[in-house]
Design an enzyme around this catalytic site. Structure first.
Site, PDB file in Angstrom:
ATOM      1  N   ARG A 162      35.483  41.648  47.498  1.00  5.43           N
ATOM      2  CA  ARG A 162      36.340  42.390  48.430  1.00  5.43           C
ATOM      3  C   ARG A 162      35.572  42.972  49.727  1.00  5.43           C
ATOM      4  NH1 ARG A 162      38.138  43.622  43.599  1.00  5.43           N
ATOM      5  NH2 ARG A 162      40.266  42.712  42.992  1.00  5.43           N
ATOM      6  N   LYS A 189      38.100  47.118  42.216  1.00  2.00           N
ATOM      7  CA  LYS A 189      39.295  47.441  42.242  1.00  2.00           C
ATOM      8  C   LYS A 189      39.842  47.855  40.841  1.00  2.00           C
ATOM      9  CE  LYS A 189      44.011  46.077  43.744  1.00  2.00           C
ATOM     10  NZ  LYS A 189      44.724  44.730  44.457  1.00  2.00           N
ATOM     11  N   HIS A 239      39.317  39.358  54.406  1.00  2.00           N
ATOM     12  CA  HIS A 239      39.432  39.368  52.952  1.00  2.00           C
ATOM     13  C   HIS A 239      40.096  37.728  52.801  1.00  2.00           C
ATOM     14  CE1 HIS A 239      41.006  40.800  49.044  1.00  2.00           C
ATOM     15  NE2 HIS A 239      42.012  40.035  49.137  1.00  2.00           N
ATOM     16  N   ARG A 285      37.490  35.817  50.643  1.00  2.00           N
ATOM     17  CA  ARG A 285      37.440  35.801  49.419  1.00  2.00           C
ATOM     18  C   ARG A 285      38.583  34.647  48.687  1.00  2.00           C
ATOM     19  NH1 ARG A 285      37.448  39.495  44.669  1.00  2.00           N
ATOM     20  NH2 ARG A 285      39.300  39.834  43.617  1.00  2.00           N
ATOM     21  N   HIS A 291      39.767  39.568  38.299  1.00  2.00           N
ATOM     22  CA  HIS A 291      41.144  39.720  38.009  1.00  2.00           C
ATOM     23  C   HIS A 291      41.486  39.668  36.625  1.00  2.00           C
ATOM     24  CE1 HIS A 291      42.237  36.975  41.670  1.00  2.00           C
ATOM     25  NE2 HIS A 291      42.073  37.958  42.011  1.00  2.00           N
ATOM     26  N   TYR A 317      45.522  30.475  43.336  1.00  2.00           N
ATOM     27  CA  TYR A 317      44.964  29.412  44.239  1.00  2.00           C
ATOM     28  C   TYR A 317      44.957  28.004  43.886  1.00  2.00           C
ATOM     29  CZ  TYR A 317      42.635  33.917  45.685  1.00  2.00           C
ATOM     30  OH  TYR A 317      42.530  35.191  45.866  1.00  2.00           O
TER      31      TYR A 317
END
Length: 321
Positions: free
Chosen positions: A137, A162, A268, A271, A294, A303
């Protein structure tokens, strides 16, 4: 009057106890101020579900904010009541959160990424190349420390990503020598600052007290330091912070425009390109999930809907022989 800290000071103290980022602190405090102003400066302890719902409704109806913004305001108020005022009210869990739209991420083709990166140079090019080459990120790149770049293993350790989670991603071989040269310049600047009696950086948590000299160690320096010194908003100390992410955002926006790309791409987006292009090349989705950090593979599954195969990989009847 009663000797207690002001409400916002209590809010900041609780946020720091929870080790939330300074951005979260600023955003949460701003929403609390807006909530209090909306209700004519009544104290939140005197208000309840009706006032919270009225504020959230005003955000959606009059100000027409997005669902994510409305939920951010709700999260700030939930924190205020539960963590600061210690008010356990049943309505806190009953306030309806706005449902955000399910949108597919913007993804550039490999050629479009090359054109955009070709419009950048210097540290902006290197930072954006890392965004695309590692899947990090934007804030993970600008906060990257020298000690977390492992040239021997061709890895980058992403600290406090995150959700305050660490993870490992690859260091692209094509960037290794360029990154080494960049760090050599940064180290020379750091050495000059040490000789001038400066050269310290911000350290997370209580590390500055535990290791008094660590703030000046080379390993703790930012890979992308700012051009000048700045004042730490929490401690008031004057030191060199990391590169301002807005510089990358502005440079990337200019490069997208000059490349003739009309997609609403941001840093972003790189990414998203990282994940999509890996899946297009046959990489398994569980590995991509780990690289992105994730928690749930369902997040990574989005995706699979933007792979470069047209409408879900189905051949249009118009194209059949």
């Amino acid at each position: 009057m009663d000797g207690k800290p002001r409400l916002l000071d209590q809010m900041r103290d609780r946020i720091r106890v929870k080790h939330y980022s300074i951005r979260t602190e600023q955003v949460y405090c701003d929403w609390v101020k807006q909530f209090i102003r909306f209700h004519q400066y009544r104290h939140p302890a005197e208000m309840g579900a009706a006032e919270v719902e009225a504020f959230l409704t005003d955000l959606a109806v009059r100000r027409k904010v997005s669902a994510s913004t409305q939920n951010q305001a709700l999260a700030a108020l939930l924190f205020l009541y539960k963590q600061v005022l210690a008010v356990e009210l049943p309505w806190l869990n009953e306030v309806v959160r706005a449902k955000g739209p399910e949108r597919l991420p913007v993804v550039l083709s490999v050629e479009e990424v090359r054109r955009v990166l070709g419009g950048l140079d210097g540290e902006l090019w290197l930072a954006c190349s890392l965004l695309y080459g590692t899947g990090m990120r934007l804030m993970e790149v600008v906060r990257l420390r020298v000690k977390d770049v492992d040239f021997a293993r061709s890895e980058i350790l992403v600290r406090d990503g995150k959700g305050m989670k660490d993870r490992v991603t690859m260091l692209p071989h094509s960037l290794e020598q360029l990154l080494r040269r960049h760090l050599a310049v940064v180290r020379a600047t750091h050495k000059t600052e040490l000789e001038a009696g400066r050269g310290d950086v911000w350290l997370p948590f209580a590390l500055e007290r535990k290791y008094p000299n660590a703030a000046r160690d080379w390993g703790w320096q930012y890979v992308f330091p700012a051009a000048g010194l700045s004042v730490d908003p929490r401690s008031g100390a004057v030191r060199r912070h990391h590169l301002d992410e807005k510089r990358i955002q502005r440079g990337f926006k200019r490069a997208v425009r000059e490349a003739g790309i009309v997609k609403p791409a941001t840093p972003h987006t790189l990414r998203h390109c990282f994940a999509t292009h890996l899946l297009e090349s046959g990489q398994d989705i569980r590995t991509v999930q780990e690289l992105l950090g994730h928690a749930d593979v369902k997040t990574t599954m989005i995706y699979t809907h933007v792979l470069n195969r047209g409408g879900l990989g189905v051949l249009s009847p118009l194209d059949r022989p």
